[in-house]
Design a protein around this motif. Sequence first.
Motif, PDB file in Angstrom:
ATOM      1  N   ARG A 175      21.145  -6.838  -6.041  1.00  0.00           N
ATOM      2  CA  ARG A 175      19.747  -7.069  -6.111  1.00  0.00           C
ATOM      3  C   ARG A 175      19.368  -5.499  -5.634  1.00  0.00           C
ATOM      4  NH1 ARG A 175      20.252 -11.765  -2.850  1.00  0.00           N
ATOM      5  NH2 ARG A 175      19.509 -10.649  -1.173  1.00  0.00           N
ATOM      6  N   VAL A 176      19.629  -4.615  -4.834  1.00  0.00           N
ATOM      7  CA  VAL A 176      19.328  -3.479  -4.749  1.00  0.00           C
ATOM      8  C   VAL A 176      19.540  -2.382  -5.808  1.00  0.00           C
ATOM      9  CG1 VAL A 176      19.923  -1.275  -3.454  1.00  0.00           C
ATOM     10  CG2 VAL A 176      19.701  -3.504  -2.285  1.00  0.00           C
ATOM     11  N   SER A 177      20.384  -2.572  -6.504  1.00  0.00           N
ATOM     12  CA  SER A 177      20.726  -1.770  -7.767  1.00  0.00           C
ATOM     13  C   SER A 177      19.680  -2.089  -8.789  1.00  0.00           C
ATOM     14  CB  SER A 177      22.136  -2.072  -8.266  1.00  0.00           C
ATOM     15  OG  SER A 177      23.322  -1.481  -7.417  1.00  0.00           O
ATOM     16  N   GLU A 178      19.319  -3.482  -8.912  1.00  0.00           N
ATOM     17  CA  GLU A 178      18.306  -3.781  -9.897  1.00  0.00           C
ATOM     18  C   GLU A 178      17.103  -3.144  -9.806  1.00  0.00           C
ATOM     19  OE1 GLU A 178      18.558  -7.971  -9.844  1.00  0.00           O
ATOM     20  OE2 GLU A 178      20.225  -8.219 -11.175  1.00  0.00           O
ATOM     21  N   GLN A 179      16.629  -3.015  -8.376  1.00  0.00           N
ATOM     22  CA  GLN A 179      15.336  -2.479  -8.048  1.00  0.00           C
ATOM     23  C   GLN A 179      15.185  -0.835  -8.058  1.00  0.00           C
ATOM     24  OE1 GLN A 179      13.474  -4.697  -4.585  1.00  0.00           O
ATOM     25  NE2 GLN A 179      15.171  -5.939  -4.693  1.00  0.00           N
ATOM     26  N   LEU A 180      16.439  -0.439  -8.067  1.00  0.00           N
ATOM     27  CA  LEU A 180      16.487   1.148  -8.182  1.00  0.00           C
ATOM     28  C   LEU A 180      17.049   1.862  -9.304  1.00  0.00           C
ATOM     29  CD1 LEU A 180      17.786   1.498  -4.478  1.00  0.00           C
ATOM     30  CD2 LEU A 180      15.404   1.499  -5.333  1.00  0.00           C
ATOM     31  N   PRO A 181      16.541   1.369 -10.391  1.00  0.00           N
ATOM     32  CA  PRO A 181      16.821   2.178 -11.821  1.00  0.00           C
ATOM     33  C   PRO A 181      16.670   3.921 -11.593  1.00  0.00           C
ATOM     34  CG  PRO A 181      14.373   1.239 -11.914  1.00  0.00           C
ATOM     35  CD  PRO A 181      15.145   0.826 -10.547  1.00  0.00           C
ATOM     36  N   CYS A 182      18.015   4.367 -11.933  1.00  0.00           N
ATOM     37  CA  CYS A 182      17.885   5.749 -11.890  1.00  0.00           C
ATOM     38  C   CYS A 182      18.089   6.343 -10.716  1.00  0.00           C
ATOM     39  CB  CYS A 182      16.902   6.391 -12.666  1.00  0.00           C
ATOM     40  SG  CYS A 182      16.727   5.921 -14.584  1.00  0.00           S
ATOM     41  N   ARG A 183      18.338   5.751  -9.576  1.00  0.00           N
ATOM     42  CA  ARG A 183      18.475   6.348  -8.258  1.00  0.00           C
ATOM     43  C   ARG A 183      19.523   5.788  -7.415  1.00  0.00           C
ATOM     44  NH1 ARG A 183      16.617  10.390  -8.746  1.00  0.00           N
ATOM     45  NH2 ARG A 183      14.532  11.075  -8.229  1.00  0.00           N
ATOM     46  N   GLU A 184      20.536   5.253  -8.216  1.00  0.00           N
ATOM     47  CA  GLU A 184      21.863   4.448  -7.561  1.00  0.00           C
ATOM     48  C   GLU A 184      22.628   5.598  -6.734  1.00  0.00           C
ATOM     49  OE1 GLU A 184      21.096   4.512 -10.733  1.00  0.00           O
ATOM     50  OE2 GLU A 184      20.528   2.386 -11.466  1.00  0.00           O
ATOM     51  N   VAL A 185      22.382   6.968  -7.377  1.00  0.00           N
ATOM     52  CA  VAL A 185      23.472   7.809  -6.723  1.00  0.00           C
ATOM     53  C   VAL A 185      22.906   8.217  -5.444  1.00  0.00           C
ATOM     54  CG1 VAL A 185      24.341  10.273  -6.749  1.00  0.00           C
ATOM     55  CG2 VAL A 185      24.116   8.897  -8.988  1.00  0.00           C
ATOM     56  N   GLN A 186      21.625   8.320  -5.333  1.00  0.00           N
ATOM     57  CA  GLN A 186      21.005   8.806  -3.943  1.00  0.00           C
ATOM     58  C   GLN A 186      21.151   7.451  -3.208  1.00  0.00           C
ATOM     59  OE1 GLN A 186      19.089   9.534  -6.847  1.00  0.00           O
ATOM     60  NE2 GLN A 186      19.768  11.659  -6.704  1.00  0.00           N
ATOM     61  N   ALA A 187      20.872   6.280  -3.525  1.00  0.00           N
ATOM     62  CA  ALA A 187      21.088   5.099  -2.730  1.00  0.00           C
ATOM     63  C   ALA A 187      22.500   4.952  -2.231  1.00  0.00           C
ATOM     64  CB  ALA A 187      20.542   3.902  -3.439  1.00  0.00           C
ATOM     65  N   GLY A 188      23.375   5.316  -2.916  1.00  0.00           N
ATOM     66  CA  GLY A 188      24.848   4.875  -2.612  1.00  0.00           C
ATOM     67  C   GLY A 188      25.164   6.046  -1.721  1.00  0.00           C
ATOM     68  N   MET A 189      24.651   7.277  -1.779  1.00  0.00           N
ATOM     69  CA  MET A 189      25.150   8.333  -0.808  1.00  0.00           C
ATOM     70  C   MET A 189      24.305   7.885   0.579  1.00  0.00           C
ATOM     71  SD  MET A 189      24.325  12.485  -1.300  1.00  0.00           S
ATOM     72  CE  MET A 189      24.711  12.539  -2.710  1.00  0.00           C
ATOM     73  N   LEU A 190      22.955   7.364   0.538  1.00  0.00           N
ATOM     74  CA  LEU A 190      22.180   7.000   1.582  1.00  0.00           C
ATOM     75  C   LEU A 190      23.006   5.938   2.529  1.00  0.00           C
ATOM     76  CD1 LEU A 190      19.929   7.582   3.562  1.00  0.00           C
ATOM     77  CD2 LEU A 190      18.524   6.003   1.958  1.00  0.00           C
TER      78      LEU A 190
END
Length: 425
Positions: free
Chosen positions: A17-32
């Motif tokens: 669900r997090v990935s679906e709400q964060l298009p084009c920001r998966e790299v930053q979200a994964g790092m965080l």
Amino acid sequence: MEGLLEHPGYDGEKLRRVSEQLPCREVQAGMLLSLMGEPQQYCYPSLFIYGHRASGKSHVVNVLMKELELPHVTVSCVECVSSALLFEQVLLSFFGCDAASLLPRSPSLSDFVRIYKQRTSEFPSKQTRYIVMEQAELLRDASVNLLPALLRLQELDNVSVILLSEIVWDKFRPNTGCFEPLLLHFPDYSKAELLQILSAGRNPSYSAEFYSSYINILLGVFYTVCRDLRELQHLAALNFSKFCEPVAEGKETETHKLWKNIEPHLKKAMQTVYLREVSRSELSSGFALHVLPYYSKFLLIAAYLASYNPARTDKRFFVKHHGKIKKTNFLKKNEKTSNHLLGPKPFPLDRLLAIFYSVVDSRVAPTASIFSQISSLVTLQLLTLVSHDDQLDSPKYKCAVSLDFISAISRTVNFDIVKYLYDFL
């Protein structure tokens, strides 16, 4: 989408669900997420996330906190105008009303630390607590020991402070020194990423290919001058109806005809990027009460006060510690008639800005944005330029709105304009 987020400490469905709400920001979200670790583990004491406006900083952090159900409090440094409000909001979110009520009337940093330490010993958390500070650059104007204390708050408990800012840490670092946070940069969206995000918000009445072609044309015009996602979303919604006009004639597939129809509207919108200008008819209908930018409303209020108040009364209304001045001391024979009956009087630009800086409820730098908003008010015929075009050093204006209109504008910013009008003393 570059791929689903993966982390051993979190449920896979929540991460999806997090990935679906964060298009084009998966790299930053994964790092965080990697820096935060598992919920019960200690996170890095402080994280400093920086990037330009509308680059997804707040959105990524808030989605992670809410979807993963992590104990957190989000604090807006714009709303928390004092340290007392910051302390109260943190204690209220983590420990409830009882803890917040223990703060004295004017709490110091030591009061907050004492109560926070006491409550964490009584109610220890099994998970890391997060304090998210939005618009954190405003902390530079706070007490000199507030920021260093927040960065070391993990010495009291399993808590991590996340600072979100539009400026780099080198311009943020206190001169007295402090614990250095871990830096995480959010780059601007690329053109391809903006195309993907904007195309996702298509009108369901039209095909995805048709709406994507419209977004591609829009970005071709505005991408070089504006990369703000929120502003581009506004422009896309504003001009789409003009782009669709030839569709009613069955010419949806003729891209050239669609472009020729939308071109003059996009050129006009190019001149008012960020200004959010509206038509005079929309203003008169009350639409402008919510569309006008925040500072434009205060500029219009200041213009009205300058037009209907005598210049010598400015000291009474806008200078602190002016002493007691009775209205009878001001009156002259030619002032027995109400200024509102005589109509608006012209005023110079410097007087307008002096009143504006006095009535606005925060410190504002005299930037180009403020002057462009004055020009925007003239374009909307809310202000009238009465000086000659060659008087560039001291232009003069008149306010062209009614008392009812300015009263409605004042209510939207919680400003009581009647208290500052000479006729109503």
